[in-house]
Design an enzyme around this catalytic site. Structure first.
Site, PDB file in Angstrom:
ATOM      1  N   LYS A  50      14.231   5.507   8.334  1.00  0.00           N
ATOM      2  CA  LYS A  50      13.153   4.522   8.239  1.00  0.00           C
ATOM      3  C   LYS A  50      13.275   3.595   9.436  1.00  0.00           C
ATOM      4  O   LYS A  50      14.349   3.420  10.007  1.00  0.00           O
ATOM      5  CB  LYS A  50      13.311   3.695   6.958  1.00  0.00           C
ATOM      6  CG  LYS A  50      12.035   3.054   6.472  1.00  0.00           C
ATOM      7  CD  LYS A  50      11.222   4.025   5.642  1.00  0.00           C
ATOM      8  CE  LYS A  50       9.971   3.392   5.092  1.00  0.00           C
ATOM      9  NZ  LYS A  50       9.251   4.295   4.199  1.00  0.00           N
ATOM     10  N   GLY A  63      -3.886  -1.517  -1.334  1.00  0.00           N
ATOM     11  CA  GLY A  63      -3.951  -0.901  -0.006  1.00  0.00           C
ATOM     12  C   GLY A  63      -4.257   0.583  -0.104  1.00  0.00           C
ATOM     13  O   GLY A  63      -4.939   1.044  -1.022  1.00  0.00           O
ATOM     14  N   VAL A  77      -2.485   3.243  -0.884  1.00  0.00           N
ATOM     15  CA  VAL A  77      -2.060   3.944  -2.094  1.00  0.00           C
ATOM     16  C   VAL A  77      -2.645   3.279  -3.341  1.00  0.00           C
ATOM     17  O   VAL A  77      -3.190   3.953  -4.224  1.00  0.00           O
ATOM     18  CB  VAL A  77      -0.517   3.991  -2.202  1.00  0.00           C
ATOM     19  CG1 VAL A  77      -0.104   4.727  -3.469  1.00  0.00           C
ATOM     20  CG2 VAL A  77       0.094   4.665  -0.991  1.00  0.00           C
ATOM     21  N   GLY A  80      -0.959  -4.582  -5.141  1.00  0.00           N
ATOM     22  CA  GLY A  80      -1.261  -4.061  -3.812  1.00  0.00           C
ATOM     23  C   GLY A  80      -2.447  -3.111  -3.853  1.00  0.00           C
ATOM     24  O   GLY A  80      -2.370  -2.029  -4.453  1.00  0.00           O
TER      25      GLY A  80
HETATM   26  P1  NAI Z   1      -0.780  -0.708   2.681  1.00  0.00           P
HETATM   27  O1  NAI Z   1      -0.277  -1.569   3.780  1.00  0.00           O
HETATM   28  O2  NAI Z   1      -1.975   0.134   2.897  1.00  0.00           O
HETATM   29  O3  NAI Z   1      -1.112  -1.603   1.389  1.00  0.00           O
HETATM   30  C1  NAI Z   1      -0.259  -2.582   0.902  1.00  0.00           C
HETATM   31  C2  NAI Z   1      -1.152  -3.635   0.250  1.00  0.00           C
HETATM   32  O4  NAI Z   1      -0.303  -4.551  -0.422  1.00  0.00           O
HETATM   33  C3  NAI Z   1      -1.974  -4.428   1.264  1.00  0.00           C
HETATM   34  O5  NAI Z   1      -3.322  -4.470   0.837  1.00  0.00           O
HETATM   35  C4  NAI Z   1      -1.317  -5.815   1.248  1.00  0.00           C
HETATM   36  O6  NAI Z   1      -2.237  -6.841   1.487  1.00  0.00           O
HETATM   37  C5  NAI Z   1      -0.777  -5.857  -0.158  1.00  0.00           C
HETATM   38  N1  NAI Z   1       0.336  -6.765  -0.387  1.00  0.00           N
HETATM   39  C6  NAI Z   1       1.344  -7.079   0.459  1.00  0.00           C
HETATM   40  N2  NAI Z   1       2.198  -7.923  -0.154  1.00  0.00           N
HETATM   41  C7  NAI Z   1       1.704  -8.122  -1.398  1.00  0.00           C
HETATM   42  C8  NAI Z   1       2.141  -8.889  -2.510  1.00  0.00           C
HETATM   43  N3  NAI Z   1       3.260  -9.618  -2.462  1.00  0.00           N
HETATM   44  N4  NAI Z   1       1.395  -8.872  -3.637  1.00  0.00           N
HETATM   45  C9  NAI Z   1       0.256  -8.133  -3.705  1.00  0.00           C
HETATM   46  N5  NAI Z   1      -0.207  -7.406  -2.674  1.00  0.00           N
HETATM   47  C10 NAI Z   1       0.524  -7.388  -1.543  1.00  0.00           C
HETATM   48  O7  NAI Z   1       0.476   0.148   2.200  1.00  0.00           O
HETATM   49  P2  NAI Z   1       0.449   1.526   1.421  1.00  0.00           P
HETATM   50  O8  NAI Z   1       0.452   2.638   2.377  1.00  0.00           O
HETATM   51  O9  NAI Z   1      -0.587   1.473   0.361  1.00  0.00           O
HETATM   52  O10 NAI Z   1       1.897   1.524   0.749  1.00  0.00           O
HETATM   53  C11 NAI Z   1       2.168   0.714  -0.383  1.00  0.00           C
HETATM   54  C12 NAI Z   1       3.624   0.879  -0.783  1.00  0.00           C
HETATM   55  O11 NAI Z   1       3.877   2.243  -1.086  1.00  0.00           O
HETATM   56  C13 NAI Z   1       4.637   0.491   0.303  1.00  0.00           C
HETATM   57  O12 NAI Z   1       5.772  -0.050  -0.296  1.00  0.00           O
HETATM   58  C14 NAI Z   1       4.994   1.822   0.928  1.00  0.00           C
HETATM   59  O13 NAI Z   1       6.279   1.818   1.496  1.00  0.00           O
HETATM   60  C15 NAI Z   1       4.954   2.714  -0.298  1.00  0.00           C
HETATM   61  N6  NAI Z   1       4.737   4.105   0.030  1.00  0.00           N
HETATM   62  C16 NAI Z   1       3.592   4.464   0.703  1.00  0.00           C
HETATM   63  C17 NAI Z   1       3.382   5.785   1.025  1.00  0.00           C
HETATM   64  C18 NAI Z   1       2.123   6.227   1.675  1.00  0.00           C
HETATM   65  O14 NAI Z   1       1.851   7.443   1.720  1.00  0.00           O
HETATM   66  N7  NAI Z   1       1.291   5.312   2.182  1.00  0.00           N
HETATM   67  C19 NAI Z   1       4.378   6.816   0.711  1.00  0.00           C
HETATM   68  C20 NAI Z   1       5.486   6.336  -0.085  1.00  0.00           C
HETATM   69  C21 NAI Z   1       5.667   5.024  -0.360  1.00  0.00           C
END
Ligand code: NAI
Length: 365
Positions: free
Chosen positions: A99, A196, A198, A194
């Site tokens: 990572k 985002g 996912v 979150g």
């Molecule tokens: P992303 O960056 O697209 O979305 C994250 C969302 O969480 C954003 O909208 C952000 O504003 C929000 N956020 C940040 N801090 C927050 C908080 N304290 N409370 C509420 N919302 C908050 O990230 P993504 O890709 O959706 O990933 C989400 C999680 O899943 C991360 O921890 C990532 O490591 C994990 N993950 C993602 C994968 C993927 O394929 N994208 C694969 C495996 C794990």
């Protein structure tokens, strides 16, 4: 007094007697290689952690965010890399775990993003292919394409693995509810932290199943959009853990539950995409004591890395889909094994990963 000055005043204290002896190499980082990077032109500061390459090159995303300290960034890189080792092993993939984090402080945000990412890619290149970066919080498919113009190999430069991560989490939540005797997700209240890449797709899949979605994001507009699309409700980011739900699905930051908050979650299941959800190992026991079924994050959120493997193999979606849905079977098997052996699901999932890592070391007869 600087540390050097302190040594000069205590000449009997050699390096081996430093008060922090062993902290960095034994406690903070138990992996194979950790690189702290600094690019003078852009001001980029990054940490790349290669935790384990026994099963193959270390695959893991690039996280770009602000950290309260450099130590916090190093710690997060190490913990997330170790999680990737478990994730890739438990999913049966020929990948090790790694990572990286880019410290996105205010100064870096003023720099040209392409130049920053290219500088990062040059550091990845120096590792000679032992680390393959992908997307993570704060980085996009487009960002990885830029890194890939410099680094020897990147994942996710062409397609976003997030929908597959969401599908894996969705099938894992179904398996957890079934483990507790539920027949389907109709009417089940799922709180998603979150909205985002996912979280938004997970919300859509859950709504199709008839679940009631409650969603929060530090960007309230994102949460409201997802709530509107799914017929769910948006709540303030600091209210999501007390929103009242059956399933809490963290899909944002790390360490969302600790031993003091485990008892007040009020849900039956903790299962989401976020990596490194528990503050420490004791939290797994605290969750069990509180009657919360924890589905280990590295087990349930492997859909994205399965998609990365699929795209390297040239699989189409029809070939990939059953492999991602197999996450539900693995979740069910781990939960059954934990119940049978009276251990936490965390221990049962770690045992699955550990078996695979050990088998990789076995000398063929
Ligand atoms: P992303 O960056 O697209 O979305 C994250 C969302 O969480 C954003 O909208 C952000 O504003 C929000 N956020 C940040 N801090 C927050 C908080 N304290 N409370 C509420 N919302 C908050 O990230 P993504 O890709 O959706 O990933 C989400 C999680 O899943 C991360 O921890 C990532 O490591 C994990 N993950 C993602 C994968 C993927 O394929 N994208 C694969 C495996 C794990």
């Amino acid at each position: 007094m600087t540390r050097q000055a302190a040594f000069e005043h205590e000449p009997h204290k050699g390096m081996n007697q430093l008060p922090h002896k062993g902290v960095l190499m034994n406690e903070l980082f138990r992996g194979e290689q950790m690189v702290c990077c600094h690019d003078r032109d852009t001001g980029l500061r990054a940490v790349i952690a290669v935790d384990d390459t026994r099963l193959g090159p270390a695959v893991g995303g690039v996280r770009m965010k602000a950290y309260p300290s450099e130590l916090a960034a190093i710690t997060e890189a190490q913990r997330l890399a170790a999680g990737m080792t478990l994730k890739n092993a438990a999913a049966g993939l020929p990948f090790g775990g790694g990572k990286s984090v880019i410290l996105a402080d205010d100064a870096l945000r003023t720099q040209d993003r392409t130049q920053v990412l290219r500088a990062f890619g040059r550091f990845v290149g120096r590792l000679g292919g032992s680390y393959i970066p992908g997307v993570d919080m704060g980085t996009t498919v487009g960002d990885l394409a830029v890194v890939g113009t410099v680094a020897p190999r990147v994942a996710c430069a062409e397609s976003d693995p997030s929908p597959w991560t969401a599908l894996g989490v969705h099938t894992g939540i179904r398996a957890a509810i079934a483990h507790l005797g539920g027949s389907d997700l109709h009417g089940v209240r799922v709180a998603i932290q979150g909205a985002g890449h996912v979280g938004a797709e997970l919300a859509r899949l859950l709504a199709v199943d008839g679940a009631h979605v409650i969603v929060a994001d530090v960007d309230p507009a994102r949460a409201q959009l997802v709530a509107a699309r799914t017929g769910g409700e948006a709540v303030a980011a600091d209210r999501i853990t007390s929103a009242g739900c059956d399933v809490f699905a963290p899909c944002a930051v790390a360490k969302v539950v600790d031993t003091t908050t485990a008892g007040s979650l009020g849900c039956r299941v903790l299962a989401g995409a976020a990596n490194d959800q528990l503050a420490d190992r004791q939290t797994a026991a605290a969750l069990a004591d509180a009657g919360v079924l924890y589905v280990p994050d590295f087990l349930i959120n492997a859909g994205g890395v399965v998609q990365i493997y699929a795209s390297m193999q040239g699989w189409d979606d029809d070939r990939l889909r059953p492999e991602v849905l197999a996450i539900g079977d693995r979740v069910a098997a781990v939960l059954d094994s934990a119940r049978h052996d009276s251990v936490s699901p965390l221990l049962a999932a770690e045992a699955l990963a550990s078996r695979r890592l050990t088998e990789s070391q076995a000398v063929p007869a």
